[in-house]
Structures are given as structure tokens and as C-alpha cells.
Design a protein around this motif. Structure first.
Motif, PDB file in Angstrom:
ATOM      1  N   ALA A 100       1.978   5.190  -3.428  1.00  0.00           N
ATOM      2  CA  ALA A 100       0.707   5.533  -4.634  1.00  0.00           C
ATOM      3  C   ALA A 100       0.512   6.877  -5.427  1.00  0.00           C
ATOM      4  O   ALA A 100       0.374   6.526  -6.667  1.00  0.00           O
ATOM      5  N   VAL A 101       0.641   8.121  -4.294  1.00  0.00           N
ATOM      6  CA  VAL A 101       0.375   9.320  -5.447  1.00  0.00           C
ATOM      7  C   VAL A 101       2.022   9.904  -5.958  1.00  0.00           C
ATOM      8  O   VAL A 101       1.748   9.947  -6.957  1.00  0.00           O
ATOM      9  N   HIS A 102       2.774   8.920  -5.042  1.00  0.00           N
ATOM     10  CA  HIS A 102       4.588   9.130  -5.388  1.00  0.00           C
ATOM     11  C   HIS A 102       4.693   8.204  -7.187  1.00  0.00           C
ATOM     12  O   HIS A 102       5.287   9.007  -8.107  1.00  0.00           O
ATOM     13  N   GLU A 103       3.770   7.159  -6.905  1.00  0.00           N
ATOM     14  CA  GLU A 103       4.027   5.935  -8.152  1.00  0.00           C
ATOM     15  C   GLU A 103       3.368   6.977  -9.472  1.00  0.00           C
ATOM     16  O   GLU A 103       3.769   6.587 -10.283  1.00  0.00           O
ATOM     17  N   THR A 104       1.965   7.108  -9.201  1.00  0.00           N
ATOM     18  CA  THR A 104       0.887   7.806 -10.037  1.00  0.00           C
ATOM     19  C   THR A 104       1.817   9.051 -10.564  1.00  0.00           C
ATOM     20  O   THR A 104       1.440   9.285 -12.384  1.00  0.00           O
ATOM     21  N   VAL A 105       1.547   9.875 -10.091  1.00  0.00           N
ATOM     22  CA  VAL A 105       2.310  11.605  -9.913  1.00  0.00           C
ATOM     23  C   VAL A 105       4.134  11.301 -11.267  1.00  0.00           C
ATOM     24  O   VAL A 105       3.965  11.064 -12.192  1.00  0.00           O
ATOM     25  N   PHE A 106       4.666  10.382 -11.295  1.00  0.00           N
ATOM     26  CA  PHE A 106       5.457  10.251 -11.429  1.00  0.00           C
ATOM     27  C   PHE A 106       5.347   9.458 -13.423  1.00  0.00           C
ATOM     28  O   PHE A 106       5.720   9.251 -14.136  1.00  0.00           O
ATOM     29  N   GLN A 107       4.449   8.503 -13.386  1.00  0.00           N
ATOM     30  CA  GLN A 107       3.700   8.054 -14.554  1.00  0.00           C
ATOM     31  C   GLN A 107       2.756   8.717 -15.169  1.00  0.00           C
ATOM     32  O   GLN A 107       3.394   8.817 -16.319  1.00  0.00           O
TER      33      GLN A 107
END
Length: 197
Positions: A100-107
Motif C-alpha cells: 500500500a505504501v509503494h502504490e500510494t507513493v507512486f500515485q
């Protein structure tokens, strides 16, 4: 090219993606050479992920990059451990939260980029979780040229610690009160960083 929006307006847009963000100056991002020793000698994932050492930027490279920025954001996440997996296997114990961190940081990075902050670049927490196994885990040895075969190249970003960022020192400068955990049962917070400009 999109006209760059005001920073306050950008922060409001970013809060729509993830509400727990705080601005930070690039000067407040602490980089230390010792940090990567913790990866190299304390992490079972060392050398197994393309967002981690030895594939990630060095502390020296990170310092040079930070000189090209003035501001960024820190994003805070409450981790939800998987009780079915032992905390001894921390990356798998926190897999969904790390993802979730990785996906959100990308967004967050993408939103800033599309708002005219074309230099936006994110840093994650802990090793990448976009694939069950990463290329370095699947092959005995790889060179930096083979890293181009990453299956999620567009989204993978290095972790802060992999680049030599002292996460505790940085978060303290950003106003967070932190303490070292002696048990993951007490709750875990994860953090990401997105440089803007």
C-alpha cells in the motif's frame, strides 16, 4: 506541458490520495553512510530487490539529488501486520501494508508530476512488494544492465533506507515523535517520501 499549480493547491490534491502527509524541506532529509550498513548486515532482503542495495542509489548519489530539491512531503501509513506470518519474517508479515505504501507513493508522485511538478520523485519504505519474487532472487547474479527487465519499472522506487536516508533523523526533523519498537504487536507506522519541486 501542464502549468505548475501552487504548492498549497498541490498539497490539497495529494491529501485526496492520502490524507496523512506533511511538507518537509529537502534540507531536513538526513542522509548518512551508516544507514546502508543496516541493509547490508541487518536485512534478509539485501540484494534481493531492485529497489534495495546494491541496486539503489548510494548515499553520495542521494545527497547530490537532494541538492536539486527544496521541498517534499512525508506520507505516514499505519501498518496492518498479517497475524498468520511470523514477525521474524517482517517483510512478509507487513506485505500488504508495504505494498500500500509503494502504490500510494507512486500515485502521489504521479499526481505531483501531472500538476506540473515534473521533478517529483518518490522513496518507499522497505523492499518492493510488486512481485512475489524479484529478478535478483530468481537469478544467481545480475548486473545493472539486467535491472532494466524489472516487471514494474514504471512504479518501483527505492526505499529511503536503501538510499542512505536516515528515516528516524528525517522524521524527527519533520516533527514526528518516534521510538524504537521492541515488538511489532505494538503497532507499526511506515513512511514514504516524495520530493517535489
Amino acid at each position: 506541458m501542464t502549468k505548475k499549480i501552487d504548492l498549497d493547491e498541490l498539497l490539497e490534491k495529494l491529501k485526496e490520495i492520502h490524507p496523512e502527509i506533511s511538507p518537509i524541506t529537502a534540507e531536513d532529509v538526513v542522509v548518512a553512510n551508516w544507514v546502508r550498513l543496516k541493509c547490508r548486515y541487518g536485512c534478509k532482503a539485501y540484494g534481493k530487490h531492485l529497489g534495495c542495495p546494491p541496486y539503489s542509489p548510494t548515499p553520495e548519489e542521494t545527497r547530490k539529488v537532494l541538492e536539486e530539491y527544496t521541498v517534499g512531503i512525508v506520507a505516514r501509513f499505519e501498518a496492518e501486520p498479517d497475524p498468520g506470518i511470523s514477525a521474524e519474517h517482517i517483510h512478509h508479515h507487513l506485505w500488504d501494508s508495504i505494498n500500500a505504501v509503494h502504490e500510494t507513493v507512486f500515485q502521489l508522485e504521479r499526481c505531483a508530476f501531472l500538476a506540473g511538478y515534473y521533478k517529483a520523485f518518490g522513496f518507499n519504505a522497505l523492499p518492493c512488494t510488486f512481485c512475489a519474487t524479484c529478478i535478483p532472487e530468481e537469478k544467481e547474479t545480475i548486473d545493472s544492465f539486467e535491472a532494466r527487465n524489472c516487471r514494474h519499472k514504471e512504479k518501483v522506487r527505492p526505499s529511503m533506507e536503501a538510499c542512505g536516508i536516515d528515516v528516524f533523523g528525517t522524521l524527527e526533523r519533520a516533527g514526528y515523535e518516534l521510538s524504537v519498537l521492541d515488538s511489532y504487536s505494538k503497532g507499526v507506522a511506515l513512511f514514504g517520501l516524495v520530493l517535489l519541486d
